[in-house]
Design an enzyme around this catalytic site. Structure first.
Site, PDB file in Angstrom:
ATOM      1  N   ASN A 137       1.081  -5.171   8.281  1.00 21.08           N
ATOM      2  CA  ASN A 137       1.905  -5.969   7.381  1.00 21.08           C
ATOM      3  C   ASN A 137       2.889  -5.091   6.604  1.00 21.08           C
ATOM      4  O   ASN A 137       4.064  -5.405   6.434  1.00 21.08           O
ATOM      5  CB  ASN A 137       0.954  -6.675   6.402  1.00 21.08           C
ATOM      6  CG  ASN A 137       1.560  -7.851   5.695  1.00 21.08           C
ATOM      7  OD1 ASN A 137       2.313  -8.604   6.277  1.00 21.08           O
ATOM      8  ND2 ASN A 137       1.224  -7.999   4.440  1.00 21.08           N
TER       9      ASN A 137
ATOM     10  N   ALA B  25       0.813  -1.219   0.000  1.00 25.01           N
ATOM     11  CA  ALA B  25       0.000   0.000   0.000  1.00 25.01           C
ATOM     12  C   ALA B  25       0.842   1.261   0.000  1.00 25.01           C
ATOM     13  O   ALA B  25       0.312   2.359   0.168  1.00 25.01           O
ATOM     14  CB  ALA B  25      -0.919  -0.004   1.219  1.00 25.01           C
TER      15      ALA B  25
ATOM     16  N   HIS C  33      -0.999   6.299   5.103  1.00 24.88           N
ATOM     17  CA  HIS C  33       0.373   5.958   5.467  1.00 24.88           C
ATOM     18  C   HIS C  33       1.247   7.195   5.314  1.00 24.88           C
ATOM     19  O   HIS C  33       1.229   7.842   4.260  1.00 24.88           O
ATOM     20  CB  HIS C  33       0.921   4.846   4.566  1.00 24.88           C
ATOM     21  CG  HIS C  33       0.194   3.546   4.712  1.00 24.88           C
ATOM     22  ND1 HIS C  33       0.568   2.588   5.614  1.00 24.88           N
ATOM     23  CD2 HIS C  33      -0.898   3.056   4.074  1.00 24.88           C
ATOM     24  CE1 HIS C  33      -0.252   1.565   5.532  1.00 24.88           C
ATOM     25  NE2 HIS C  33      -1.159   1.827   4.601  1.00 24.88           N
TER      26      HIS C  33
END
Length: 269
Positions: free
Chosen positions: A192, A126, A222
């Site tokens: 993860n 991601a 993020h």
């Protein structure tokens, strides 16, 4: 499909695996999924590519010819499937990177890859800017901090419920701060991706991670901040949650798609 298509074994038919296969078909990518590994071959599977074998374990890889095995089945599935693929000289792409917090597993995978000349491929998941972070780490790097903010509901069923009432939150709450190794080990489905930023930069134990549940968020955010001899960087992404799995992002599936298409294509960007 032509004889020159990249032959792929896909392990896992959850939200990520099915999305990747669907996108490959929709884009008419020069890729042939020759087998899909699942726990129960008797269960109905929607959207499987035609002429794809369903197999229940790595022992069923015998007789299958492939170039790449893509793992998207969860950390418990990684070792047996990965070791079997690498032993055959196939390249290996890992989605469940939280499994790599196990130093012994990582060492075993690297030894097996070296023995057969195969490559272990870690997609950016991601994240964006991983190429810049990995390049910057070639010189001294002082710090990397990775902050992950997801909607409160995305943390349901995780250890976050041990420290807060997710349903009662009225404001963002940072419920964990620690190393990338600790974050990925304790929150393997949600954090993860911290393994990826850590492996690209200064390692699992020096990379600091903060995890936040935000009742007002609709995206998975993020933010990575790094400082070193190269200078400084801040990378921020807001990703749409993956349909069927709010713990992950659409970009996670897209990064696997890109990795597979890069292995199949003559031009890599």
């Amino acid at each position: 499909m032509s004889g020159s298509d990249l032959r792929v074994v896909l392990v896992g038919w959850g939200a990520i695996g099915a999305r990747v296969a669907g996108l490959l078909a929709a884009r008419a990518s020069p890729v042939r999924i020759v087998a899909v590994g699942v726990r129960d071959t008797g269960a109905k599977r929607q959207g499987l590519p035609p002429d794809t074998r369903l197999i229940a374990g790595p022992e069923a890889l015998e007789g299958i010819e492939a170039d790449l095995l893509v793992e998207a089945a969860g950390r418990a599935a990684l070792r047996p499937w990965a070791m079997a693929a690498l032993a055959r000289g196939w390249d290996l792409a890992i989605a469940s990177t939280s499994a790599l917090t196990d130093a012994d597993l990582l060492a075993d995978l690297r030894d097996q890859a070296k023995a057969t000349g195969a490559q272990i491929l870690i997609p950016p998941g991601a994240l964006g800017g991983i190429d810049a972070l990995a390049a910057a780490s070639r010189l001294n790097m002082d710090m990397v901090r990775h902050e992950i903010v997801k909607p409160a509901r995305a943390w349901a069923g995780t250890a976050a419920e041990e420290v807060c009432d997710l349903a009662a939150l009225t404001a963002p709450l940072t419920f964990f701060e620690g190393s990338a190794r600790q974050a990925a080990d304790r929150f393997p489905q949600n954090a993860n991706v911290a393994v990826i930023s850590a492996m690209a930069g200064i390692g699992l134990d020096r990379t600091m991670v903060a995890l936040t549940a935000d009742p007002g968020a609709t995206m998975n955010r993020h933010s990575i901040t790094a400082r070193g001899d190269f200078g400084t960087m801040t990378i921020t992404l807001e990703n749409r949650p993956l349909a069927g799995n709010p713990k992950s992002s659409e970009l996670t599936a897209l990064s696997l798609l890109r990795l597979i298409e890069n292995r199949a294509g003559g031009l890599v960007i």
